[in-house]
Design a protein around this motif. Structure first.
Motif, PDB file in Angstrom:
ATOM      1  N   VAL A 188      19.871  35.558  82.347  1.00 59.97           N
ATOM      2  CA  VAL A 188      20.639  34.551  82.540  1.00 59.97           C
ATOM      3  C   VAL A 188      22.140  34.932  82.215  1.00 59.97           C
ATOM      4  O   VAL A 188      22.346  35.673  80.897  1.00 59.97           O
ATOM      5  N   VAL A 189      23.125  34.980  83.086  1.00 56.38           N
ATOM      6  CA  VAL A 189      24.441  35.510  82.711  1.00 56.38           C
ATOM      7  C   VAL A 189      25.555  34.205  82.614  1.00 56.38           C
ATOM      8  O   VAL A 189      25.167  33.288  83.292  1.00 56.38           O
ATOM      9  N   VAL A 197      22.615  29.730  91.830  1.00 57.70           N
ATOM     10  CA  VAL A 197      22.825  28.642  91.424  1.00 57.70           C
ATOM     11  C   VAL A 197      22.797  28.596  89.591  1.00 57.70           C
ATOM     12  O   VAL A 197      23.312  27.947  88.933  1.00 57.70           O
ATOM     13  N   GLU A 198      21.406  29.315  89.413  1.00 62.06           N
ATOM     14  CA  GLU A 198      20.903  29.179  88.021  1.00 62.06           C
ATOM     15  C   GLU A 198      21.536  30.333  87.231  1.00 62.06           C
ATOM     16  O   GLU A 198      21.246  30.732  86.267  1.00 62.06           O
ATOM     17  N   HIS A 199      22.498  31.309  87.838  1.00 62.97           N
ATOM     18  CA  HIS A 199      23.348  32.422  87.406  1.00 62.97           C
ATOM     19  C   HIS A 199      22.151  33.222  86.619  1.00 62.97           C
ATOM     20  O   HIS A 199      22.482  33.835  85.440  1.00 62.97           O
ATOM     21  N   VAL A 212      31.684  37.094  78.771  1.00 64.58           N
ATOM     22  CA  VAL A 212      30.584  37.708  79.525  1.00 64.58           C
ATOM     23  C   VAL A 212      29.439  37.865  78.581  1.00 64.58           C
ATOM     24  O   VAL A 212      29.379  38.506  77.371  1.00 64.58           O
ATOM     25  N   GLN A 213      28.352  37.214  78.826  1.00 63.91           N
ATOM     26  CA  GLN A 213      27.211  37.398  78.203  1.00 63.91           C
ATOM     27  C   GLN A 213      25.914  37.561  79.108  1.00 63.91           C
ATOM     28  O   GLN A 213      25.796  36.966  80.011  1.00 63.91           O
ATOM     29  N   PHE A 214      24.841  38.136  78.735  1.00 61.23           N
ATOM     30  CA  PHE A 214      23.504  38.285  79.321  1.00 61.23           C
ATOM     31  C   PHE A 214      22.296  37.923  78.120  1.00 61.23           C
ATOM     32  O   PHE A 214      22.461  38.172  77.062  1.00 61.23           O
ATOM     33  N   VAL A 215      21.641  37.226  78.596  1.00 59.64           N
ATOM     34  CA  VAL A 215      20.305  36.677  77.855  1.00 59.64           C
ATOM     35  C   VAL A 215      19.143  36.987  78.620  1.00 59.64           C
ATOM     36  O   VAL A 215      18.829  36.466  79.589  1.00 59.64           O
ATOM     37  N   GLU A 216      18.592  38.252  78.187  1.00 60.52           N
ATOM     38  CA  GLU A 216      17.286  38.646  79.037  1.00 60.52           C
ATOM     39  C   GLU A 216      16.125  37.955  78.383  1.00 60.52           C
ATOM     40  O   GLU A 216      15.937  37.751  77.223  1.00 60.52           O
ATOM     41  N   CYS A 254      19.706  44.133  81.468  1.00 56.44           N
ATOM     42  CA  CYS A 254      20.567  43.771  82.746  1.00 56.44           C
ATOM     43  C   CYS A 254      21.942  44.000  82.417  1.00 56.44           C
ATOM     44  O   CYS A 254      22.534  44.321  81.425  1.00 56.44           O
ATOM     45  N   ALA A 255      22.525  44.450  83.579  1.00 57.25           N
ATOM     46  CA  ALA A 255      23.986  44.957  83.563  1.00 57.25           C
ATOM     47  C   ALA A 255      24.907  44.618  84.720  1.00 57.25           C
ATOM     48  O   ALA A 255      24.334  44.124  85.728  1.00 57.25           O
ATOM     49  N   ALA A 256      26.128  44.542  84.613  1.00 56.17           N
ATOM     50  CA  ALA A 256      26.959  44.348  85.768  1.00 56.17           C
ATOM     51  C   ALA A 256      28.039  45.272  85.482  1.00 56.17           C
ATOM     52  O   ALA A 256      28.541  45.926  84.763  1.00 56.17           O
ATOM     53  N   LEU A 257      28.401  45.580  86.804  1.00 55.34           N
ATOM     54  CA  LEU A 257      29.890  46.511  86.981  1.00 55.34           C
ATOM     55  C   LEU A 257      30.868  45.193  87.343  1.00 55.34           C
ATOM     56  O   LEU A 257      31.302  44.949  88.426  1.00 55.34           O
TER      57      LEU A 257
END
Length: 127
Positions: free
Chosen positions: A23-24, A75-77, A2-6, A96-99
């Motif tokens: 972008v996740v 589509v672009e995640h 799992v990665q996030f790029v803000e 940005c975050a996710a559960l």
């Protein structure tokens, strides 16, 4: 993994706009509740907004209602936060975050419920 790029943070004058992007990778946006939270220096993390494409639901903290808009491009995640009419109380690092531990969970999601998040992008508001 799992990665996030803000991105998209920066300096804006009061009343102007910024659009944050995230972008996740490592999971599918449409299947989980995702969102943004912010943390200003010396303050606790604060919920900003949440979106659940699975349930078609978005939520906003009172501080951003009517000014912020959350959206995704599956589509672009990418997760977005459009911030309009910026105020001097908006400066913070926006994450940005996710559960991901609970599939099919709707919004709202409390800050301490998010189990994955990015390093954040700095937003500064000053004239």
């Amino acid at each position: 993994q799992v990665q996030f790029v803000e991105s998209g943070g920066g300096l804006a004058q009061p009343g102007r706009s910024l659009r944050l992007s995230c972008v996740v990778s490592g999971f599918t946006l449409r299947d989980y509740a995702v969102g943004w939270f912010r943390q200003a220096p010396g303050k606790e993390p604060e919920e900003v907004s949440c979106i659940s494409n699975y349930f078609g639901r978005t939520t906003y903290a009172d501080s951003g209602k009517g000014r912020f808009a959350i959206s995704t491009n599956n589509v672009e995640h990418t997760l977005y936060l459009q911030m309009n009419s910026l105020k001097e109380e908006d400066p913070a690092i926006y994450h940005c975050a996710a559960l991901l531990g609970i599939a099919g969970r709707s919004c709202p999601v409390a800050v301490d419920e998010f189990d994955f998040w990015g390093q954040g992008t700095q937003v500064t508001v000053s004239s």
